[in-house]
Design an enzyme around this catalytic site. Structure first.
Site, mmCIF file in Angstrom:
data_model
loop_
_atom_site.group_PDB
_atom_site.id
_atom_site.type_symbol
_atom_site.label_atom_id
_atom_site.label_comp_id
_atom_site.label_asym_id
_atom_site.label_seq_id
_atom_site.Cartn_x
_atom_site.Cartn_y
_atom_site.Cartn_z
ATOM 1 C CB THR A 56 -0.971 -0.017 1.202
ATOM 2 O OG1 THR A 56 -1.735 -1.226 1.165
ATOM 3 C CG2 THR A 56 -1.934 1.152 1.165
ATOM 4 C CE1 TYR A 144 2.104 -9.712 1.691
ATOM 5 C CE2 TYR A 144 3.506 -8.030 0.716
ATOM 6 C CZ TYR A 144 2.265 -8.622 0.873
ATOM 7 O OH TYR A 144 1.181 -8.101 0.206
ATOM 8 C CE LYS A 168 1.166 -8.105 4.463
ATOM 9 N NZ LYS A 168 1.764 -6.873 3.918
#
Length: 303
Positions: A56, A144, A168
């Protein structure tokens, strides 16, 4: 600036990991000070951990120098009020440099992006993460994981690297995540829903705790309410709250997720906190239909 321990970061990962936008000015230059009210609002709402240089944040649209600048600026703006994860990735040289700079900035840990390289050996990923961790001087690492195709053996090897504190999990495969958790049950790892609020309930059902969120840039109190409902195992309440923000996430998913950052930045503009336009290849501006739907949604949120 407050230093967070390994155990404090581990606990924070059970909460909300808020992925901060990267603000730009009208000349398309990073404008970190524009992030201040967003950070303040998130911290005041109770967001548990903030992430700079995430997706993001338009990580892949930033130059190496910009990513370094944002690591320092965001950590300074948070000012020790919450742990900060510094996103790192791309080629091994850039990843190691950004790991060092994130440590210098005072980040509590690193979030290592999964490699987009077309030629990725599972054991090469393990070596990549090990080198990044070494470069940081021992900062805790959150993996991630967007593509579980590297296989469970490689995922387990990654989880067993020194310094890894959490994963994540950003793949809509809760059963596979459950198997990975079983293989690593002897480790005290944070398994975090990396697919934001909407996917949190099914991943919670398999044992994940906490979730990532881009919504926190716009309406952090709503994310916190969802987290509180999930932690209380009040799934009916969580579903109601998630349904209220589903339209926002649906807009972000348009154009093959190319509106992911665009909708967040358009919402910030409508709220009077202009963080500039997202960079290509993001979709910008929003289509008139999407822009109108967003205006109606935000008006409803303010009612």
């Amino acid at each position: 600036m407050t230093a967070f321990t390994f155990s404090q970061l581990r606990a924070a990962l059970n909460g909300i990991s808020g992925i901060l936008v990267t603000p730009f000015d009208d000349q398309d230059q990073i404008a970190p000070r524009k992030l201040a009210p967003i950070v303040d609002r998130a911290v005041d709402a109770g967001v548990h951990c903030l992430v700079v240089n995430g997706n993001t944040s338009e990580f892949y649209g930033l130059s190496p120098e910009e990513a370094v600048s944002m690591a320092h600026a965001a950590t300074e703006l948070v000012g020790g009020r919450a742990p900060v994860l510094g996103g790192v990735g791309r080629d091994i040289g850039q990843a190691c440099r950004l790991a060092r700079e994130s440590a210098r900035a005072g980040a509590s840990g690193l979030m290592v992006h999964q490699l987009p390289d077309p030629f990725v050996a599972p054991r090469g990923v393990v070596e990549y993460v090990k080198r990044v961790g070494d470069a940081s001087g021992g900062l805790p690492i959150v993996l991630y994981l967007r593509n579980e195709g590297i296989g469970l053996a490689a995922i387990e090897a990654l989880c067993r690297l020194p310094g890894v504190v959490g994963i994540k999990w950003a793949s809509p495969t809760p059963l596979l995540m459950g198997e990975a958790m079983r293989r690593c049950a002897d480790l005290d790892l944070a398994w975090v829903c990396g697919l934001a609020e909407i996917w949190a309930p099914p991943l919670y059902a398999m044992g994940a705790r906490g979730f990532t969120s881009g919504l926190i840039n716009v309406k952090p109190a709503h994310s916190v309410a969802i987290h509180q409902a999930l932690e209380a195992a009040d799934y009916p309440r969580a579903r109601v709250l998630i349904e209220q923000m589903r339209a926002f996430e649906s807009l972000r998913a348009e154009e093959q997720n190319g509106c992911n950052v665009s909708v967040v930045k358009a919402a910030l503009q409508l709220l009077g906190q202009d963080c500039g336009a997202p960079r290509p290849p993001a979709a910008w501006p929003l289509t008139e239909a999407s822009a109108q739907a967003l205006r109606q949604l935000l008006a409803g949120w303010r009612d």
